[in-house]
Design a protein around this motif. Structure first.
Motif, PDB file in Angstrom:
ATOM      1  N   PRO A 144       0.662  -1.255  -0.278  1.00 54.26           N
ATOM      2  CA  PRO A 144       0.143  -0.077   0.114  1.00 54.26           C
ATOM      3  C   PRO A 144       0.972   1.495   0.453  1.00 54.26           C
ATOM      4  CG  PRO A 144       0.278  -0.848   2.138  1.00 54.26           C
ATOM      5  CD  PRO A 144       0.852  -2.183   1.242  1.00 54.26           C
ATOM      6  N   GLY A 145       0.528   2.105  -0.650  1.00 55.64           N
ATOM      7  CA  GLY A 145       1.619   3.325  -0.822  1.00 55.64           C
ATOM      8  C   GLY A 145       2.623   3.386  -1.942  1.00 55.64           C
ATOM      9  N   ARG A 146       2.531   2.065  -2.313  1.00 51.05           N
ATOM     10  CA  ARG A 146       5.013   2.032  -2.819  1.00 51.05           C
ATOM     11  C   ARG A 146       4.125   1.698  -4.207  1.00 51.05           C
ATOM     12  NH1 ARG A 146       8.636   0.640   1.851  1.00 51.05           N
ATOM     13  NH2 ARG A 146       8.832   2.294   3.447  1.00 51.05           N
ATOM     14  N   ALA A 147       3.440   1.010  -4.669  1.00 50.07           N
ATOM     15  CA  ALA A 147       2.768   0.497  -5.788  1.00 50.07           C
ATOM     16  C   ALA A 147       2.539   1.765  -6.594  1.00 50.07           C
ATOM     17  CB  ALA A 147       2.251  -0.760  -5.681  1.00 50.07           C
ATOM     18  N   GLY A 148       3.427   1.504  -8.953  1.00 51.50           N
ATOM     19  CA  GLY A 148       3.144   2.183  -8.982  1.00 51.50           C
ATOM     20  C   GLY A 148       3.007   1.604 -11.052  1.00 51.50           C
ATOM     21  N   GLY A 149       1.977   1.958 -11.534  1.00 52.47           N
ATOM     22  CA  GLY A 149       2.219   1.326 -12.974  1.00 52.47           C
ATOM     23  C   GLY A 149       2.508   2.536 -14.071  1.00 52.47           C
ATOM     24  N   VAL A 150       3.334   1.685 -14.989  1.00 55.07           N
ATOM     25  CA  VAL A 150       4.110   2.884 -16.340  1.00 55.07           C
ATOM     26  C   VAL A 150       2.667   2.034 -17.334  1.00 55.07           C
ATOM     27  CG1 VAL A 150       5.485   3.127 -18.251  1.00 55.07           C
ATOM     28  CG2 VAL A 150       5.612   2.497 -15.814  1.00 55.07           C
ATOM     29  N   TYR A 151       2.175   3.115 -17.643  1.00 52.30           N
ATOM     30  CA  TYR A 151       0.459   3.145 -18.905  1.00 52.30           C
ATOM     31  C   TYR A 151       1.217   3.890 -20.019  1.00 52.30           C
ATOM     32  CZ  TYR A 151      -1.554   7.331 -17.898  1.00 52.30           C
ATOM     33  OH  TYR A 151      -2.194   8.575 -17.501  1.00 52.30           O
ATOM     34  N   LYS A 152       0.980   3.736 -21.189  1.00 59.36           N
ATOM     35  CA  LYS A 152       0.727   4.312 -22.354  1.00 59.36           C
ATOM     36  C   LYS A 152      -0.678   5.245 -22.427  1.00 59.36           C
ATOM     37  CE  LYS A 152       1.791   3.974 -27.281  1.00 59.36           C
ATOM     38  NZ  LYS A 152       2.016   3.873 -28.620  1.00 59.36           N
ATOM     39  N   PRO A 153      -0.548   6.258 -22.742  1.00 52.19           N
ATOM     40  CA  PRO A 153      -2.479   6.900 -22.455  1.00 52.19           C
ATOM     41  C   PRO A 153      -2.636   6.559 -23.906  1.00 52.19           C
ATOM     42  CG  PRO A 153      -0.453   8.105 -22.434  1.00 52.19           C
ATOM     43  CD  PRO A 153       0.450   7.024 -22.715  1.00 52.19           C
ATOM     44  N   LEU A 154      -3.727   6.668 -23.548  1.00 53.20           N
ATOM     45  CA  LEU A 154      -5.331   6.043 -24.947  1.00 53.20           C
ATOM     46  C   LEU A 154      -5.063   7.070 -25.211  1.00 53.20           C
ATOM     47  CD1 LEU A 154      -6.718   3.255 -22.912  1.00 53.20           C
ATOM     48  CD2 LEU A 154      -4.894   2.461 -24.012  1.00 53.20           C
ATOM     49  N   THR A 155      -5.817   7.306 -26.818  1.00 55.06           N
ATOM     50  CA  THR A 155      -6.208   9.114 -27.199  1.00 55.06           C
ATOM     51  C   THR A 155      -7.324   9.297 -27.184  1.00 55.06           C
ATOM     52  OG1 THR A 155      -6.506   7.002 -29.494  1.00 55.06           O
ATOM     53  CG2 THR A 155      -4.442   8.595 -29.240  1.00 55.06           C
ATOM     54  N   ASN A 156      -8.205   7.799 -27.243  1.00 55.30           N
ATOM     55  CA  ASN A 156     -10.015   8.257 -26.347  1.00 55.30           C
ATOM     56  C   ASN A 156     -10.184   8.788 -25.082  1.00 55.30           C
ATOM     57  OD1 ASN A 156     -12.616   7.507 -25.298  1.00 55.30           O
ATOM     58  ND2 ASN A 156     -12.903   7.382 -27.599  1.00 55.30           N
ATOM     59  N   PRO A 157     -10.288  10.029 -25.058  1.00 53.87           N
ATOM     60  CA  PRO A 157     -10.924  10.329 -23.948  1.00 53.87           C
ATOM     61  C   PRO A 157     -11.549   9.428 -22.741  1.00 53.87           C
ATOM     62  CG  PRO A 157     -11.760  12.340 -25.282  1.00 53.87           C
ATOM     63  CD  PRO A 157     -11.113  10.842 -26.089  1.00 53.87           C
ATOM     64  N   PHE A 158     -12.785   9.420 -23.316  1.00 52.50           N
ATOM     65  CA  PHE A 158     -13.557   8.266 -22.071  1.00 52.50           C
ATOM     66  C   PHE A 158     -12.917   7.409 -21.706  1.00 52.50           C
ATOM     67  CE2 PHE A 158     -15.854   4.486 -21.901  1.00 52.50           C
ATOM     68  CZ  PHE A 158     -16.730   4.415 -20.368  1.00 52.50           C
ATOM     69  N   PHE A 159     -11.994   6.456 -22.909  1.00 51.05           N
ATOM     70  CA  PHE A 159     -11.566   5.259 -22.700  1.00 51.05           C
ATOM     71  C   PHE A 159     -10.263   5.512 -21.666  1.00 51.05           C
ATOM     72  CE2 PHE A 159     -13.750   3.502 -25.634  1.00 51.05           C
ATOM     73  CZ  PHE A 159     -14.588   2.380 -24.995  1.00 51.05           C
ATOM     74  N   GLU A 160      -9.458   6.792 -21.890  1.00 54.13           N
ATOM     75  CA  GLU A 160      -8.290   6.682 -21.002  1.00 54.13           C
ATOM     76  C   GLU A 160      -8.797   7.056 -19.503  1.00 54.13           C
ATOM     77  OE1 GLU A 160      -4.224   8.787 -19.744  1.00 54.13           O
ATOM     78  OE2 GLU A 160      -5.540   6.792 -21.544  1.00 54.13           O
ATOM     79  N   ALA A 161      -9.742   8.333 -19.561  1.00 53.83           N
ATOM     80  CA  ALA A 161     -10.601   8.012 -18.153  1.00 53.83           C
ATOM     81  C   ALA A 161     -11.182   6.972 -17.686  1.00 53.83           C
ATOM     82  CB  ALA A 161     -11.579   9.097 -18.045  1.00 53.83           C
ATOM     83  N   PHE A 162     -11.606   6.179 -18.098  1.00 57.41           N
ATOM     84  CA  PHE A 162     -11.643   5.253 -17.485  1.00 57.41           C
ATOM     85  C   PHE A 162     -11.112   3.747 -17.012  1.00 57.41           C
ATOM     86  CE2 PHE A 162     -13.949   0.592 -17.891  1.00 57.41           C
ATOM     87  CZ  PHE A 162     -15.309   0.653 -16.864  1.00 57.41           C
ATOM     88  N   MET A 163     -10.193   3.299 -18.131  1.00 58.19           N
ATOM     89  CA  MET A 163      -9.068   2.619 -17.747  1.00 58.19           C
ATOM     90  C   MET A 163      -8.232   3.536 -16.411  1.00 58.19           C
ATOM     91  SD  MET A 163      -8.976  -0.046 -18.986  1.00 58.19           S
ATOM     92  CE  MET A 163      -7.852  -0.730 -18.796  1.00 58.19           C
ATOM     93  N   LEU A 164      -7.703   4.670 -16.225  1.00 61.59           N
ATOM     94  CA  LEU A 164      -7.281   5.435 -15.456  1.00 61.59           C
ATOM     95  C   LEU A 164      -8.124   5.004 -14.101  1.00 61.59           C
ATOM     96  CD1 LEU A 164      -5.753   8.410 -16.411  1.00 61.59           C
ATOM     97  CD2 LEU A 164      -4.629   7.096 -16.049  1.00 61.59           C
ATOM     98  N   LYS A 165      -8.793   5.745 -13.924  1.00 60.85           N
ATOM     99  CA  LYS A 165      -9.902   4.660 -12.734  1.00 60.85           C
ATOM    100  C   LYS A 165     -10.007   3.502 -12.357  1.00 60.85           C
ATOM    101  CE  LYS A 165     -13.912   7.428 -12.183  1.00 60.85           C
ATOM    102  NZ  LYS A 165     -14.538   8.133 -11.809  1.00 60.85           N
ATOM    103  N   LEU A 166     -10.113   2.543 -13.761  1.00 55.36           N
ATOM    104  CA  LEU A 166     -10.262   1.196 -12.911  1.00 55.36           C
ATOM    105  C   LEU A 166      -8.719   1.051 -12.063  1.00 55.36           C
ATOM    106  CD1 LEU A 166     -11.317  -1.295 -15.595  1.00 55.36           C
ATOM    107  CD2 LEU A 166      -9.232  -1.267 -15.162  1.00 55.36           C
ATOM    108  N   ARG A 167      -7.951   0.922 -12.764  1.00 55.80           N
ATOM    109  CA  ARG A 167      -6.071   0.761 -12.855  1.00 55.80           C
ATOM    110  C   ARG A 167      -5.921   1.666 -11.046  1.00 55.80           C
ATOM    111  NH1 ARG A 167      -3.989   1.505 -18.777  1.00 55.80           N
ATOM    112  NH2 ARG A 167      -4.424  -0.406 -19.620  1.00 55.80           N
ATOM    113  N   SER A 168      -6.075   2.693 -10.954  1.00 57.40           N
ATOM    114  CA  SER A 168      -5.667   3.526  -9.773  1.00 57.40           C
ATOM    115  C   SER A 168      -6.743   3.172  -8.706  1.00 57.40           C
ATOM    116  CB  SER A 168      -5.828   4.553 -10.400  1.00 57.40           C
ATOM    117  OG  SER A 168      -6.978   4.923 -10.270  1.00 57.40           O
ATOM    118  N   ARG A 169      -8.158   1.687  -8.104  1.00 59.28           N
ATOM    119  CA  ARG A 169      -8.997   2.694  -8.088  1.00 59.28           C
ATOM    120  C   ARG A 169      -8.645   1.756  -6.015  1.00 59.28           C
ATOM    121  NH1 ARG A 169     -12.537  -1.506  -8.057  1.00 59.28           N
ATOM    122  NH2 ARG A 169     -13.965  -0.672  -6.050  1.00 59.28           N
ATOM    123  N   MET A 170      -7.219   0.730  -6.250  1.00 67.67           N
ATOM    124  CA  MET A 170      -7.182   0.345  -5.194  1.00 67.67           C
ATOM    125  C   MET A 170      -5.422   1.220  -4.475  1.00 67.67           C
ATOM    126  SD  MET A 170      -9.151  -2.396  -4.280  1.00 67.67           S
ATOM    127  CE  MET A 170     -10.784  -2.711  -5.092  1.00 67.67           C
TER     128      MET A 170
END
Length: 308
Positions: free
Chosen positions: A142-168
């Motif tokens: 907890p508080g010590r994990a991160g992930g490198v990602y390639k931003p998506l071009t579609n703004p909706f799916f970019e927002a959706f995936m960021l929220k999905l990945r960072s929820r925990m």
């Protein structure tokens, strides 16, 4: 900020957001029923990237018969359909359920480095359920994990995936901000996940090695980061135990203290060998629709690397 704020998206994407969140609230047993339908559509109706899948499998396993290749291909489509609904489930799944379903068998491999306030590069791949690995890591560290990602071009799916990945609690780091993020967090024990099996192009000056009977380019960022910032490095392997349950195993690649000349690419080579081992053990559980071998080595590059 290394933690990217979820971008705004047009209002007309909201019904899609509501639909996806609604589907995500369904029990996994129901979602696996949807996965059966998705499998049938991908494998037999749409035939999703079938040519790419079969070509990748034939080249990677020349010793296997046409029947065996077809069986692996069908196994891949079923695996991929399950992963799709499992990733969607991350939008609403509880921490307790993800802890129960995805277990890191030997977290002490990373805990030792975190206790020393060292940064750890966790080198993963598109095997098993790669998105569940990051979420599990955020819960275990907890508080010590991160992930490198390639931003998506579609703004909706970019927002959706960021929220999905960072929820925990995982910190999401855009790919181009990796070095800056590591420098800013130097001296702080943390683990940063990188999917190191992406298809590196000529512009990336990749490391070429024989991988599954093919001349294959790999990104060399891990070699450079480990040498420059003295990061430790681990290989992240994942195996499906049964439907909806995974075991994650960590293998130390580098302690961050000994010197690894980046031009020798020892980390990348060790990663390639371990990934090859895992892919041979469970062929259907890899993302074979990915155009992993779309780039070819130029003759000049081949001569240059051979001489070095």
């Amino acid at each position: 900020m290394s933690q990217s704020a979820a971008p705004a998206y047009p209002w007309y994407f909201r019904p899609l957001d509501w639909l996806l969140v609604g589907i995500s609230t369904l029990p996994l047993t129901v979602l696996y029923g949807l996965a059966r339908l998705l499998y049938w559509l991908m494998a037999y109706v749409v035939r999703y990237r079938r040519r790419v899948v079969l070509q990748n499998l034939r080249n990677s396993f020349p010793e296997k018969s046409a029947v065996e290749i077809d069986q692996i291909a069908r196994g891949f489509y079923w695996h991929f359909a399950q992963v799709v609904v499992e990733i969607l489930k991350l939008r609403t799944i509880s921490a307790a359920e993800i802890r129960r379903r995805a277990v890191i068998e030997n977290p002490e491999v990373i805990e030792r480095f975190l206790a020393e306030n060292r940064q750890v590069l966790a080198l993963g791949s598109h095997a098993g359920n790669w998105e569940w690995i990051l979420t599990t890591g955020a819960l275990v560290f907890p508080g010590r994990a991160g992930g490198v990602y390639k931003p998506l071009t579609n703004p909706f799916f970019e927002a959706f995936m960021l929220k999905l990945r960072s929820r925990m609690g995982a910190e999401m780091v855009p790919m181009l901000s990796t070095l800056r993020n590591l420098i800013r967090n130097r001296g702080r024990g943390r683990v940063l996940s990188l999917l190191s099996d992406q298809a590196a192009g000529p512009e990336d000056h990749p490391y070429w090695t024989n991988f599954l009977h093919q001349d294959t380019p790999f990104y060399t960022g891990a070699d450079k980061l480990a040498a420059q910032l003295h990061c430790a490095a681990v290989f992240v392997g994942i195996r499906r135990v049964r439907r909806g349950y995974y075991r994650i195993t960590l293998t130390e690649l580098h302690d961050g203290q000994t010197t690894l000349p980046p031009e020798e690419h020892q980390l990348t080579e060790a990663f390639a060998r371990l990934l090859e081992r895992d892919m041979r053990a469970t062929p259907p559980d890899y993302l074979w629709s990915h155009r992993r071998w779309k780039h070819k080595r130029e003759a000049t590059s081949h001569k240059s690397q051979a001489s070095s």
